[in-house]
Design an enzyme around this catalytic site. Sequence first.
Site, PDB file in Angstrom:
ATOM      1  N   GLU A 146       0.810  -1.233   0.000  1.00 26.91           N
ATOM      2  CA  GLU A 146       0.000   0.000   0.000  1.00 26.91           C
ATOM      3  C   GLU A 146       0.836   1.273   0.000  1.00 26.91           C
ATOM      4  O   GLU A 146       0.704   2.116   0.884  1.00 26.91           O
ATOM      5  CB  GLU A 146      -0.947  -0.019   1.217  1.00 26.91           C
ATOM      6  N   GLU A 175      -5.798 -11.135  -0.078  1.00 22.37           N
ATOM      7  CA  GLU A 175      -6.528 -10.867   1.179  1.00 22.37           C
ATOM      8  C   GLU A 175      -8.038 -10.902   0.919  1.00 22.37           C
ATOM      9  O   GLU A 175      -8.784 -10.037   1.353  1.00 22.37           O
ATOM     10  CB  GLU A 175      -6.112  -9.493   1.741  1.00 22.37           C
TER      11      GLU A 175
HETATM   12  O1  G3I Z   1      -4.476 -10.375  19.387  1.00 24.12           O
HETATM   13  C1  G3I Z   1      -3.937  -9.240  20.045  1.00 24.12           C
HETATM   14  C2  G3I Z   1      -4.504  -9.193  21.457  1.00 24.12           C
HETATM   15  O2  G3I Z   1      -4.009 -10.310  22.189  1.00 24.12           O
HETATM   16  C3  G3I Z   1      -4.039  -7.910  22.098  1.00 24.12           C
HETATM   17  O3  G3I Z   1      -4.659  -7.828  23.373  1.00 24.12           O
HETATM   18  C4  G3I Z   1      -4.524  -6.742  21.204  1.00 24.12           C
HETATM   19  C5  G3I Z   1      -4.098  -5.410  21.778  1.00 24.12           C
HETATM   20  O4  G3I Z   1      -2.753  -5.161  21.441  1.00 24.12           O
HETATM   21  O5  G3I Z   1      -3.934  -6.855  19.888  1.00 24.12           O
HETATM   22  C6  G3I Z   1      -4.384  -8.015  19.247  1.00 24.12           C
HETATM   23  O6  G3I Z   1      -3.758  -8.081  18.054  1.00 24.12           O
HETATM   24  C7  G3I Z   1      -4.315  -7.198  17.061  1.00 24.12           C
HETATM   25  C8  G3I Z   1      -4.743  -8.076  15.862  1.00 24.12           C
HETATM   26  O7  G3I Z   1      -5.148  -7.247  14.755  1.00 24.12           O
HETATM   27  C9  G3I Z   1      -5.886  -8.989  16.229  1.00 24.12           C
HETATM   28  O8  G3I Z   1      -7.017  -8.287  16.455  1.00 24.12           O
HETATM   29  C10 G3I Z   1      -3.167  -6.300  16.618  1.00 24.12           C
HETATM   30  O9  G3I Z   1      -2.858  -5.423  17.695  1.00 24.12           O
HETATM   31  C11 G3I Z   1      -3.650  -5.482  15.399  1.00 24.12           C
HETATM   32  O10 G3I Z   1      -2.525  -4.734  14.899  1.00 24.12           O
HETATM   33  C12 G3I Z   1      -4.076  -6.448  14.298  1.00 24.12           C
HETATM   34  O11 G3I Z   1      -4.596  -5.672  13.234  1.00 24.12           O
HETATM   35  C13 G3I Z   1      -4.289  -6.212  11.939  1.00 24.12           C
HETATM   36  C14 G3I Z   1      -4.031  -5.013  11.017  1.00 24.12           C
HETATM   37  O12 G3I Z   1      -3.847  -5.491   9.664  1.00 24.12           O
HETATM   38  C15 G3I Z   1      -2.780  -4.271  11.433  1.00 24.12           C
HETATM   39  O13 G3I Z   1      -1.654  -5.136  11.313  1.00 24.12           O
HETATM   40  C16 G3I Z   1      -5.516  -6.990  11.447  1.00 24.12           C
HETATM   41  O14 G3I Z   1      -5.654  -8.189  12.219  1.00 24.12           O
HETATM   42  C17 G3I Z   1      -5.326  -7.373   9.977  1.00 24.12           C
HETATM   43  O15 G3I Z   1      -6.527  -7.950   9.472  1.00 24.12           O
HETATM   44  C18 G3I Z   1      -4.998  -6.141   9.142  1.00 24.12           C
HETATM   45  O16 G3I Z   1      -4.722  -6.611   7.839  1.00 24.12           O
HETATM   46  C19 G3I Z   1      -4.489  -5.606   6.838  1.00 24.12           C
HETATM   47  C20 G3I Z   1      -3.408  -6.125   5.898  1.00 24.12           C
HETATM   48  O17 G3I Z   1      -2.222  -6.377   6.613  1.00 24.12           O
HETATM   49  C21 G3I Z   1      -3.147  -5.130   4.793  1.00 24.12           C
HETATM   50  N1  G3I Z   1      -4.374  -4.824   4.085  1.00 24.12           N
HETATM   51  C22 G3I Z   1      -5.516  -4.389   4.898  1.00 24.12           C
HETATM   52  C23 G3I Z   1      -5.768  -5.404   6.023  1.00 24.12           C
HETATM   53  C24 G3I Z   1      -6.935  -4.946   6.875  1.00 24.12           C
HETATM   54  O18 G3I Z   1      -6.607  -3.766   7.537  1.00 24.12           O
END
Ligand code: G3I
Length: 369
Positions: free
Chosen positions: A173, A281
């Site tokens: 991105e 994705e």
């Molecule tokens: O699981 C932990 C939890 O144990 C903890 O208490 C909490 C607080 O820190 O965090 C949780 O992890 C989070 C995870 O999502 C699960 O919910 C991470 O902090 C959070 O950063 C993560 O967000 C991910 C996001 O990218 C940022 O990396 C999303 O899962 C993921 O679906 C999203 O994916 C992106 C692709 O990489 C790029 N394209 C868009 C897509 C959607 O935004």
Amino acid sequence: MAIHFLQPLKIPCSVSGLSRVDVNDLFIFLIIATLTIGCTKEDGPAVSTSLKDKALFGIGAAVSVAHLKEVDFSDAFKNSFNQVSAEYEMKMAHLWTALGTYNWTSADYIVNYAAQNNMKVHGHTLLWYQSFPTWFKNAAYDSLNFENNVKAYILAVVSRYTGRIVSWDVANEIFADNGTLRNDGIVYKTFKDPVAFYGRCFKYARNADPNVKLFYNDYDMVLNSAKRNSVKEMVARFKRVGYPIDGLGEQCHTTIWTDNIQRSSGFTDLAKTGLLMHISELDVRVNQNKSDSYVFTDADQQKQSDTYKSIAAMFESIPQVQKFAITTWGLTDKYTWLTGWWHPKEYPLLFDNNYGKKKAYNGFLEGLN
Ligand code: G3I
């Protein structure tokens, strides 16, 4: 057709211990069995019920360690998929805890899980404007130190998983929806020529692992011609300058109300780069109006199934050599980023909350050659 050649076999009864009548019946039974098997083969192999068995390319899903440790999740995953992406545990913010310091625990778990289950691993993602660690941003490095530190990071991560991670999204991105460079990212603020910086990072990844496939990953390239043209220009520049790039990942976070024809023509245009193509994705939203009273009706389930079918068919329409993989962004509606980002009443994936295969799963299957 008269069966005049069915003379009873002269097998000495004493040897077989079977009566003459038994021998005839056995003879006729063998004939019928052979004919049945013969027919089946001619009508083509039985339809495979598993995506990974039917597809002639990778079938992946984004996962997290916590979900892999759930038996039902793991079983459903192993039965249908042969490739894995880490939803967030292989990103900088998760891996790079301080300069020269790394947290490999989750990434190692996912790589080992994949090895134990004969799955490929697609690395997501080395560089993403949303995933630079806070300590790194706060350091406010000048461009030289910024690049040297990122180079060391890429070398550390890619070399650790050489031979175990077959491909990486090097950058994710970097273009805005109007096709210009995303200007809210730290890279844009640090480098006069951000595309050249990313090109050098592809080179650093190649130097770390000569065989790993290197991808650029983004969303809506297939729907947004301005962004798609910017990506195609970047690919052409990389090829001209000699920065290694092997593939493009179209995220395909899509919906049942998106124009299938526009999506397909955009995908075909993107594939003209000749690079490997990854639907990286995939999820298909259904709750268009973000309604709190939304019901996932049979009609919408069928529309979603048709959408998965059209995307699988779109992917199958490109040359086989360019078909890298289709990866869904999650496995079950129970765990999807969309219930946070879009609406709690969302059902975008192939398995329901109880790991039952949805109509969408069969639509996907039907779209495969
Ligand atoms: O699981 C932990 C939890 O144990 C903890 O208490 C909490 C607080 O820190 O965090 C949780 O992890 C989070 C995870 O999502 C699960 O919910 C991470 O902090 C959070 O950063 C993560 O967000 C991910 C996001 O990218 C940022 O990396 C999303 O899962 C993921 O679906 C999203 O994916 C992106 C692709 O990489 C790029 N394209 C868009 C897509 C959607 O935004």
